[in-house]
Design an enzyme around this catalytic site. Structure first.
Site, PDB file in Angstrom:
ATOM      1  CG  HIS A  28     -39.820 -14.115 -78.178  1.00 44.23           C
ATOM      2  ND1 HIS A  28     -38.874 -13.533 -77.381  1.00 44.23           N
ATOM      3  CD2 HIS A  28     -40.412 -15.087 -77.431  1.00 44.23           C
ATOM      4  CE1 HIS A  28     -38.890 -14.097 -76.191  1.00 44.23           C
ATOM      5  NE2 HIS A  28     -39.805 -15.053 -76.195  1.00 44.23           N
ATOM      6  CG  HIS A  31     -36.095 -16.969 -77.911  1.00 47.25           C
ATOM      7  ND1 HIS A  31     -37.369 -16.892 -78.392  1.00 47.25           N
ATOM      8  CD2 HIS A  31     -36.163 -17.704 -76.776  1.00 47.25           C
ATOM      9  CE1 HIS A  31     -38.186 -17.566 -77.595  1.00 47.25           C
ATOM     10  NE2 HIS A  31     -37.480 -18.059 -76.595  1.00 47.25           N
ATOM     11  CB  CYS A 137     -46.192 -22.944 -63.348  1.00 44.32           C
ATOM     12  SG  CYS A 137     -46.350 -22.020 -64.898  1.00 44.32           S
ATOM     13  CB  CYS A 140     -42.301 -22.475 -64.676  1.00 44.13           C
ATOM     14  SG  CYS A 140     -42.683 -20.733 -64.496  1.00 44.13           S
ATOM     15  CB  CYS A 162     -47.298 -19.229 -62.697  1.00 42.53           C
ATOM     16  SG  CYS A 162     -45.594 -18.861 -63.130  1.00 42.53           S
ATOM     17  CG  HIS A 165     -45.778 -18.688 -67.339  1.00 40.48           C
ATOM     18  ND1 HIS A 165     -44.810 -19.321 -66.598  1.00 40.48           N
ATOM     19  CD2 HIS A 165     -45.326 -18.646 -68.606  1.00 40.48           C
ATOM     20  CE1 HIS A 165     -43.820 -19.659 -67.397  1.00 40.48           C
ATOM     21  NE2 HIS A 165     -44.101 -19.266 -68.615  1.00 40.48           N
ATOM     22  CE  LYS A 313     -42.287 -10.415 -67.594  1.00 40.11           C
ATOM     23  NZ  LYS A 313     -42.288 -11.785 -68.012  1.00 40.11           N
ATOM     24  CE  LYS A 316     -39.790 -19.924 -69.665  1.00 44.02           C
ATOM     25  NZ  LYS A 316     -38.848 -20.982 -69.305  1.00 44.02           N
TER      26      LYS A 316
END
Ligand SMILES: [Zn+2]
Length: 538
Positions: A28, A31, A137, A140, A162, A165, A313, A316
């Site tokens: 996305h 990255h 998590c 993560c 988390c 996440h 935001k 990932k």
């Protein structure tokens, strides 16, 4: 800030890495942001004449990939193969990323070396077996500290989440192998102290300092509840923790335990570019692992901030944003690359906005830069039949342009090449573009052209040479950011036959006045940045 990297043609390569991206889905905008930054940084250093190595790749092990593959009804290897070949590598080619290598952590050249590295640590007594129970998590792939968890609401009421996440953690209890990370806190602090530029930007450095000052816990470096990973060499009931596996790519890709000559000529990285969500892995665990095995530490860990899209935001775990190809299909690859580094100060949080990109595209790329290039080419065509005339009447106005260029080159080289501050470097380059536009407005060559006297012809030649020679330098400076449009400008100026390929032009020479020879054939091609059509999202 002084550069710690010291790439030269003969010595150690200037070695830059992107994070090793977790391949549980397609790439996305986040990255693409970090990868474009790495590409621009390495292209800049190549144009300094340095030997450069630019590594990117994919992190393919771990529970998250395993679960995603299972949910799709394929093996994890099949899942990774498909994503890498159909999504990741094609996007980097599309974005003109000139990486020297692409490492996949499922490759044997990597997994064999990971086992050797971990075996070495075990033999040195850096690894022991112990038990651990705590909130984990899967997003993560990391145990969380109880204090950092969030209380769930709504459907997650009563659960702990988390903080990254916002998903419930699982309580995991494992007999694992542990790396003696706790013993490295003081050594790490001493390293941060002695190398103030090791972690950039300053807020990231401060965050790591306060984290390590609290003391470090030993790190669980194996898992036994699933098998999608690199087996621990002395105990095949366990696989190596995915983050240890992943971090080691920076060493295994450049010859660790395989080709000492290559390794010595490349390792360690001068710059690890990362997102700030993976700061601790790179600024704490990675250097501690290297210390434990007696390997040199990287020059710098440079964290970029959160990228926000319409308030969402991009990370990932949140892929609701716009895909890179949606943007490039409307604005082009060059504008996409340029905008990410132009609009957001590298290291700070910033937002991607379609409207802001459209506005900057029109004002800076199409009007300031593209129009300058086409006007100059059109006037050389109209007044000198497309043959670049020599400057013969340099005055104060021309000397101001020469000085402006020298300043822009020095500033851009320091900001981009040394400080990894792309926005400030681009500012210097586009300030110079504005200066040249102002010069043309003041000199009014179209009025000078109405006078046929030899003095007026010499004046006209001087003005157009000054503008064309300025554009020659701008093409060199913008090439790392916008390779395709810079190449078109280079060709339109007739620079290639006399000066050679644009990619081989040195940054240092960009500021040397008078390199574009008079007599070059200048042609007016298509607009560098065509007007934007009306588009649905605006
Ligand atoms: Zn998480």
């Amino acid at each position: 800030m002084v550069a710690t990297g010291s790439g030269t043609q003969s010595g150690k390569a200037f070695y830059v890495t992107t994070p090793i991206y977790y391949v549980n889905d397609a790439p996305h905008l986040g990255h693409a942001y970090t990868t474009v930054a790495g590409d621009v940084l390495t292209r800049w250093h190549r144009q300094r004449g340095e030997r450069v190595w630019f590594l990117t790749g994919t992190d393919e092990h771990g529970q998250k990939v395993l679960r995603t593959a299972e949910s799709k009804g394929v093996s994890p290897q099949e899942w990774c193969d498909k994503l890498v070949e159909e999504a990741w590598k094609p996007l980097w080619r599309h974005l003109e990323i000139a990486n020297d290598d692409f490492l996949r952590t499922t490759e044997k050249r990597h997994t064999d070396r990971v086992r050797e590295f971990v075996q070495d640590l075990y033999d040195k007594g850096e690894i022991y077996k112990g038990g651990y129970e705590g909130p984990y998590c899967v997003g993560c792939e990391e145990y969380k500290l109880p204090g950092e968890l969030l209380e769930g609401t709504g459907e997650n009421a009563g659960k702990q989440l988390c903080p990254i996440h916002k998903r419930p953690v699982e309580i995991l209890k494992e007999e694992n192998y542990f790396f003696r990370l706790s013993e490295y806190a003081d050594k790490l602090l001493a390293h941060y102290e002695a190398n103030p530029g090791f972690i950039q930007p300053e807020p990231a450095r401060n965050e790591v300092l306060s984290f390590v000052r609290q003391g470090l816990q030993d790190l669980s470096i194996s898992r036994s509840t699933f098998d999608w990973g690199v087996p621990v060499p002395w105990d095949d009931e366990h696989v190596i923790y995915v983050w240890v596996d992943a971090l080691l790519n920076y060493a295994t890709a450049v010859g660790y335990n395989q080709n000492q000559e290559t390794f010595d000529a490349t390792f360690p990285a001068d710059v690890h570019l990362i997102g700030k969500d993976i700061l601790r892995f790179h600024a704490v665990i990675w250097p501690a692992l290297l210390m434990a095995n007696g390997l040199p530490l990287p020059g710098r860990v440079v964290a970029n901030g959160w990228l926000l899209v319409g308030g969402e935001k991009m990370s990932k775990s949140n892929l609701t944003g716009i895909s890179p190809r949606q943007i490039t299909s409307h604005f082009g690859v060059d504008a996409f690359r340029w905008y990410l580094l132009r609009a957001i100060a590298y290291g700070q949080d910033g937002s991607f906005s379609w409207e802001d990109l459209a506005a900057r595209y029109t004002s800076e790329l199409a009007n300031d830069y593209g129009n300058l290039a086409s006007r100059v080419a059109a006037m050389v065509g109209k007044y000198f039949d497309g043959v670049l005339p020599a400057a013969s009447a340099d005055g104060d106005a021309e000397r101001a342009v020469h000085d402006g260029l020298a300043k822009a080159v020095a500033e851009a080289d320091r900001k981009i090449g040394d400080d990894v501050e792309f926005q400030a470097g681009l500012q210097a380059i586009f300030d110079f573009v504005k200066q040249v536009n102002g010069y043309i407005s003041e000199q009014e060559p179209w009025k000078v052209a109405k006078d046929d006297s030899p003095q007026a012809r010499a004046r006209l030649a001087t003005v157009l040479y000054t503008a064309a020679e300025s554009l020659r330098a701008v093409a060199v400076l913008l090439h790392p950011f916008m390779p395709a449009s810079s190449q078109r400008l280079w060709e339109s100026l007739g620079a290639e036959p006399a000066l050679g390929p644009l990619a081989g032009q040195r940054v240092q020479e960009a500021g040397q006045w008078g390199r574009l020879p008079a007599g070059s054939t200048v042609t007016k091609g298509a607009a560098l940045f065509p007007r934007l059509e009306e588009q649905p999202g605006a």
